[in-house]
Design a protein around this motif. Sequence first.
Motif, PDB file in Angstrom:
ATOM      1  N   ASP A   1       0.688  -1.310  -0.296  1.00  0.00           N
ATOM      2  CA  ASP A   1      -0.139   0.500  -0.312  1.00  0.00           C
ATOM      3  C   ASP A   1       0.393   1.358  -0.009  1.00  0.00           C
ATOM      4  OD1 ASP A   1      -2.531  -1.274   0.056  1.00  0.00           O
ATOM      5  OD2 ASP A   1      -2.042  -1.496   2.067  1.00  0.00           O
ATOM      6  N   VAL A   2       0.905   2.350  -1.067  1.00  0.00           N
ATOM      7  CA  VAL A   2       1.360   3.282  -0.650  1.00  0.00           C
ATOM      8  C   VAL A   2       0.519   4.302  -0.571  1.00  0.00           C
ATOM      9  CG1 VAL A   2       3.393   2.234  -2.388  1.00  0.00           C
ATOM     10  CG2 VAL A   2       1.623   2.977  -3.494  1.00  0.00           C
ATOM     11  N   GLN A   3       0.560   5.741  -0.807  1.00  0.00           N
ATOM     12  CA  GLN A   3       0.232   7.033  -0.950  1.00  0.00           C
ATOM     13  C   GLN A   3       1.068   7.718  -2.134  1.00  0.00           C
ATOM     14  OE1 GLN A   3      -2.478   8.288   0.792  1.00  0.00           O
ATOM     15  NE2 GLN A   3      -2.241   6.443   1.973  1.00  0.00           N
ATOM     16  N   LEU A   4       0.340   8.312  -3.676  1.00  0.00           N
ATOM     17  CA  LEU A   4       0.582   8.747  -4.288  1.00  0.00           C
ATOM     18  C   LEU A   4       0.100  10.544  -4.114  1.00  0.00           C
ATOM     19  CD1 LEU A   4       1.993   8.491  -7.292  1.00  0.00           C
ATOM     20  CD2 LEU A   4      -0.305   8.422  -8.168  1.00  0.00           C
ATOM     21  N   ILE A   5       1.214  11.261  -4.659  1.00  0.00           N
ATOM     22  CA  ILE A   5       0.878  12.854  -4.257  1.00  0.00           C
ATOM     23  C   ILE A   5       1.421  13.699  -5.647  1.00  0.00           C
ATOM     24  CG2 ILE A   5       1.623  14.908  -2.941  1.00  0.00           C
ATOM     25  CD1 ILE A   5       3.190  12.974  -1.374  1.00  0.00           C
TER      26      ILE A   5
ATOM     27  N   ILE B   1       4.445  14.463 -13.045  1.00  0.00           N
ATOM     28  CA  ILE B   1       5.624  14.031 -11.812  1.00  0.00           C
ATOM     29  C   ILE B   1       4.013  13.850 -10.732  1.00  0.00           C
ATOM     30  CG2 ILE B   1       7.443  15.166 -10.795  1.00  0.00           C
ATOM     31  CD1 ILE B   1       8.675  16.074 -13.213  1.00  0.00           C
ATOM     32  N   CYS B   2       4.657  12.795 -10.252  1.00  0.00           N
ATOM     33  CA  CYS B   2       4.586  13.002  -8.425  1.00  0.00           C
ATOM     34  C   CYS B   2       5.702  12.532  -7.829  1.00  0.00           C
ATOM     35  CB  CYS B   2       3.005  11.910  -8.930  1.00  0.00           C
ATOM     36  SG  CYS B   2       3.688  10.570  -9.787  1.00  0.00           S
ATOM     37  N   GLN B   3       4.847  12.325  -6.585  1.00  0.00           N
ATOM     38  CA  GLN B   3       5.839  11.879  -5.801  1.00  0.00           C
ATOM     39  C   GLN B   3       5.012  10.138  -5.140  1.00  0.00           C
ATOM     40  OE1 GLN B   3       6.060  14.345  -1.751  1.00  0.00           O
ATOM     41  NE2 GLN B   3       7.416  15.578  -2.997  1.00  0.00           N
ATOM     42  N   LEU B   4       5.872   9.123  -4.497  1.00  0.00           N
ATOM     43  CA  LEU B   4       5.239   8.347  -4.278  1.00  0.00           C
ATOM     44  C   LEU B   4       6.051   7.340  -2.804  1.00  0.00           C
ATOM     45  CD1 LEU B   4       3.432   5.462  -4.624  1.00  0.00           C
ATOM     46  CD2 LEU B   4       6.045   4.115  -5.257  1.00  0.00           C
TER      47      LEU B   4
ATOM     48  N   ALA C   1      11.052   0.288 -10.042  1.00  0.00           N
ATOM     49  CA  ALA C   1      11.904   0.387 -10.640  1.00  0.00           C
ATOM     50  C   ALA C   1      12.830   1.032  -9.976  1.00  0.00           C
ATOM     51  CB  ALA C   1      11.921   0.615 -12.451  1.00  0.00           C
ATOM     52  N   LEU C   2      14.574   1.647 -11.004  1.00  0.00           N
ATOM     53  CA  LEU C   2      14.958   2.848 -10.568  1.00  0.00           C
ATOM     54  C   LEU C   2      14.408   4.139 -10.969  1.00  0.00           C
ATOM     55  CD1 LEU C   2      17.145   3.368  -8.932  1.00  0.00           C
ATOM     56  CD2 LEU C   2      18.992   3.524 -11.475  1.00  0.00           C
ATOM     57  N   LYS C   3      13.537   3.743 -12.400  1.00  0.00           N
ATOM     58  CA  LYS C   3      12.963   5.202 -12.966  1.00  0.00           C
ATOM     59  C   LYS C   3      11.782   4.856 -13.002  1.00  0.00           C
ATOM     60  CE  LYS C   3      17.149   7.165 -14.984  1.00  0.00           C
ATOM     61  NZ  LYS C   3      17.544   8.358 -14.796  1.00  0.00           N
ATOM     62  N   GLY C   4      11.196   4.663 -12.296  1.00  0.00           N
ATOM     63  CA  GLY C   4       9.698   4.846 -11.948  1.00  0.00           C
ATOM     64  C   GLY C   4       8.850   3.258 -11.604  1.00  0.00           C
ATOM     65  N   ALA C   5       7.552   3.583 -10.971  1.00  0.00           N
ATOM     66  CA  ALA C   5       6.930   2.848 -10.678  1.00  0.00           C
ATOM     67  C   ALA C   5       6.027   2.285 -10.879  1.00  0.00           C
ATOM     68  CB  ALA C   5       6.088   2.804  -8.701  1.00  0.00           C
TER      69      ALA C   5
END
Length: 70
Positions: free
Chosen positions: A20-24, A58-61, A39-43
């Motif tokens: 479970d994560v939060q996407l900002i 662009i977002c924060q995870l 991955a190193l460059k994304g999710a």
Amino acid sequence: MMQTPDNEQRHFSRISFCADVQLILGWEEAQPAQLLDIALKGALVELQQPVADRLGEICQLKLDLGEGGE
């Protein structure tokens, strides 16, 4: 869930990761999501609620690792 084509060439390996994560997105509230791989460059995440017109931004995870980083 989206499938990647078999002939797709990646520079960085994707690692299956279920959490479970939060996407900002910008200054908005965090959106709950499920992390599918990373991955190193994304999710790759699956959102619980659709987010209109935000594809490619662009977002924060945020991924909580638990107490003591375990």
